[in-house]
Design a protein around this motif. Sequence first.
Motif, PDB file in Angstrom:
ATOM      1  N   GLU A 266       0.800  -1.223   0.000  1.00 56.21           N
ATOM      2  CA  GLU A 266       0.000   0.000   0.000  1.00 56.21           C
ATOM      3  C   GLU A 266       0.837   1.280   0.000  1.00 56.21           C
ATOM      4  O   GLU A 266       0.316   2.349  -0.312  1.00 56.21           O
ATOM      5  CB  GLU A 266      -0.948   0.015   1.198  1.00 56.21           C
ATOM      6  N   GLN A 270      -0.493   4.662  -2.405  1.00 57.48           N
ATOM      7  CA  GLN A 270      -0.845   5.801  -1.568  1.00 57.48           C
ATOM      8  C   GLN A 270       0.194   6.915  -1.613  1.00 57.48           C
ATOM      9  O   GLN A 270      -0.146   8.073  -1.392  1.00 57.48           O
ATOM     10  CB  GLN A 270      -1.044   5.347  -0.115  1.00 57.48           C
ATOM     11  N   TRP A 271       1.461   6.586  -1.907  1.00 57.20           N
ATOM     12  CA  TRP A 271       2.509   7.610  -1.833  1.00 57.20           C
ATOM     13  C   TRP A 271       3.372   7.684  -3.093  1.00 57.20           C
ATOM     14  O   TRP A 271       3.527   8.741  -3.687  1.00 57.20           O
ATOM     15  CB  TRP A 271       3.391   7.331  -0.614  1.00 57.20           C
ATOM     16  N   PRO A 274       0.625   7.233  -7.345  1.00 56.38           N
ATOM     17  CA  PRO A 274      -0.810   7.492  -7.157  1.00 56.38           C
ATOM     18  C   PRO A 274      -1.682   7.142  -8.354  1.00 56.38           C
ATOM     19  O   PRO A 274      -2.900   6.994  -8.193  1.00 56.38           O
ATOM     20  CB  PRO A 274      -0.857   9.004  -6.884  1.00 56.38           C
ATOM     21  N   THR A 277      -4.257   4.482  -8.008  1.00 51.48           N
ATOM     22  CA  THR A 277      -5.547   4.682  -7.355  1.00 51.48           C
ATOM     23  C   THR A 277      -6.681   4.761  -8.365  1.00 51.48           C
ATOM     24  O   THR A 277      -7.844   4.601  -8.005  1.00 51.48           O
ATOM     25  CB  THR A 277      -5.552   5.965  -6.501  1.00 51.48           C
ATOM     26  N   ASP A 313      -5.809   0.295  -5.424  1.00 45.49           N
ATOM     27  CA  ASP A 313      -5.535   0.775  -4.068  1.00 45.49           C
ATOM     28  C   ASP A 313      -6.595   0.202  -3.129  1.00 45.49           C
ATOM     29  O   ASP A 313      -7.749   0.627  -3.153  1.00 45.49           O
ATOM     30  CB  ASP A 313      -5.556   2.312  -4.048  1.00 45.49           C
ATOM     31  N   ASN A 315      -6.986   0.604  -0.069  1.00 45.71           N
ATOM     32  CA  ASN A 315      -7.474   1.613   0.857  1.00 45.71           C
ATOM     33  C   ASN A 315      -8.781   2.224   0.364  1.00 45.71           C
ATOM     34  O   ASN A 315      -9.638   2.620   1.163  1.00 45.71           O
ATOM     35  CB  ASN A 315      -6.420   2.708   1.028  1.00 45.71           C
ATOM     36  N   SER A 734      -1.858   2.792   6.617  1.00 44.64           N
ATOM     37  CA  SER A 734      -2.446   4.113   6.361  1.00 44.64           C
ATOM     38  C   SER A 734      -2.289   5.021   7.574  1.00 44.64           C
ATOM     39  O   SER A 734      -2.014   6.223   7.437  1.00 44.64           O
ATOM     40  CB  SER A 734      -3.929   3.987   5.999  1.00 44.64           C
ATOM     41  N   ASN A 738      -0.185   8.438   7.383  1.00 45.70           N
ATOM     42  CA  ASN A 738      -0.796   9.719   7.730  1.00 45.70           C
ATOM     43  C   ASN A 738       0.011  10.465   8.777  1.00 45.70           C
ATOM     44  O   ASN A 738       0.144  11.687   8.723  1.00 45.70           O
ATOM     45  CB  ASN A 738      -2.235   9.502   8.224  1.00 45.70           C
TER      46      ASN A 738
END
Length: 771
Positions: A266, A270-271, A274, A277, A313, A315, A734, A738
């Motif tokens: 992930e 997410q980083w 992208p 996604t 993704d 998430n 995640s 964050n």
Amino acid sequence: MSTQPVPPRQDSHLVDDIEKKDASSSNEKVGYIDTVNYSDDAEEELRLRQAEELEARLASGNADEKDYLVSDAHDVAIKVLSTRDDYELPVVTFRMLVLGLGFSAFGSVLAQMYYFKPQTLLVSQGFLLIMLYFVGKAWEKIIPSFGPFRFINPGPFNIKEHGAALIMAYTASSSATAIQVISVQDLYYNNKLNPGIAIFTLLASQLIGYAFAGLLQEALVYPSICFWPTVITPANMFQALHFDGGLSSKRTKIFWIVFAAVFCYEIIPQWIFPVLTGVSIFCLIDQSHDTMRNIFGGASNNEGMGLFAVCFDWNLITSACLYTPLWTQINENIGIGLTYILMCAVYYGDIWHGLRFPFMSQAIFDFDGNQYNQTAILTNNKFDPEKFAQVGPAYFSATNALYFIVANLAMGATLVHCLLFYSKELAPFFRALNPWNKTSTIVHDEHYTAMKRYDKIPRWWFLALLAAAYAMAQATDYTGHSNFEWWQLTVILIISMFFTMAYCTTSAILGFKEFSTQLDGFYSMIASYMVPGDPIANMYAALYGSQPTVQGIKLLGDLKLGQYLKIPPKVNFLVQVMGCVVGALLNYVMELSIVQNQRPALLTIAGTRLWSGQNAQSFNSNAIAWGALGREMFSPGKTYYMVPIALAIGACMPVIQYALHRRWPKNVILQNLNTGLIMQYSCYLSVGVNTQVNTSMVLGIVSQWWIRTRYARAFTKYNYIVAGALDGGVQVISFILNLAIFGAAGKAVPFPDWWGNDLKYSADRCKAPPS
């Protein structure tokens, strides 16, 4: 799953009689509530014994393929989950209380901090479950358990301690809606509530929901037809972690392998990359046209509908597609299909002057497409008709107006659908409203039968709780200068009670999860007629209308989780109330500290890199829009007059279906079609990130139809544990990202700009949406 030996089957004549009764009427199927048949406790005990035998065969691999097949809610309850109850396990221990209170404090403080952060982060149930397991097992291994230490460390960290601690922590780990009301009054209306009033407002709004949930438990917790699909995955994770013998179990090995793999993976979507996604072929070809973005883009907030986009993704995808029942997903998919048609129709057809405004936006505009100056129409925080005449009317984006219409269609349809199609299941709820009712309810559910050794929570506890919470709400409304009178609160709560019943029923049977923004809008609309022109009173209407439903769904799900884990009901009640109180107190303490110390940052539109009042600003804007402008926008002859009318139209939809169902009762489509769900999803893509929708639809069909029917053994053993591992791994990484990368706890660390992370475009390389 438990592999303990099960006594051989006895009383075969009773088995034959039960099978004959089951075949005689579909209404007498196991898992339904009855008040006439099967009154003999011996029959219920026999069913439990049969379930234990089946469980042993499934766990040992000696079952037939048809034994593994999951066809309905009852099959999920006894084939995916164990009915095992280790009665001697301690539950209310020093360790459970410390872990429960500690993670309650952690979750409530974190949730409140992130309410005022630029990067909003929610504390998930899966994250708390995994963290509690790690800390609980460490406690078990590190702290001595002999002599006087036995009180501190009573032995192995067991499933009941773990479950009770999670329920307490999860109950506390959110920012209560009342905090929004309190902070908005302080920031924008110079009405700083007395600490006592603020705390009792928090407790009242949440405990009313808990009281509603308690009155619904006989109908929506005890029977297996109400199997709460959203709870199956965490219950399965609990049983795998505690019943499967550690890493020697294949299921446990698979859980940790999948957990570790998705944890590492992930980081990429997410980083680092992208574009994963939302891979949209159309946006990769064309980054210059609004229409291309509106229809095929969707990887950024309020970008587009994401038609034909593919998401990698997890998430965004989440495991809901793996555990939500097939027909629920079919209803949702029908609604999403309508979304593509309806959103394009209202926007490109220029309905409600849609082309003047963005394709997707939740803001309010003037006729020229500029953001509406809401404060210019207020005098002393109330609507001023003379100022409104100078400023002019307000407008929604076309897709946002469509959302309000289909949301009301869905609310009306959901309420009537439940009353028509689930009247048998809801009968105990209506009996519970009669304090003099003496009718006993018989439940055919093996988990419930296993729980009979524990004392039930008396119904009067919840009635007393409701009376106390109602009294607190009335007192704080007047002392807190809400301008919300006693009869208005009473009407809102009565309406809320019935919608709580409807949404909780839908969630219990179909796995539907309500959307609080829909409920906020509905109650704000009602309040705009009850208390016209008053934004503060409008906020209180939204609070006491939607919060009981949101809280009721959450708490009923936890009561069902407690039944699956065999946590004594009174202990469940204790930890939920403790979590509610701890969460409310710490929510308020954190809100008070942040508003006092960061007030200038919270009042600016942009905020700072560490603090933002965006959530409070949005809540206040909604209160002004609905409270001040409600009659000007939704009354007969006004632009959006169809919004309130949609509620009545929606209520008629299930009546037609029910009439056809009575004519052709065996028709599968008429049995399973749900107009409330279809309408709920008929403008589902009008907000947020949408590229995950198509991927989720495909995975849902693969899991809940193809694997479930073709590979029943694999589905029963691994589907839900894999779902839990995927969500657990994603939620933990995640949380770390964050905190460490995305700026939730400090300075953000963006990944270097490259083709897969081009900041000139949206995440899927579509033309960026208007800011």
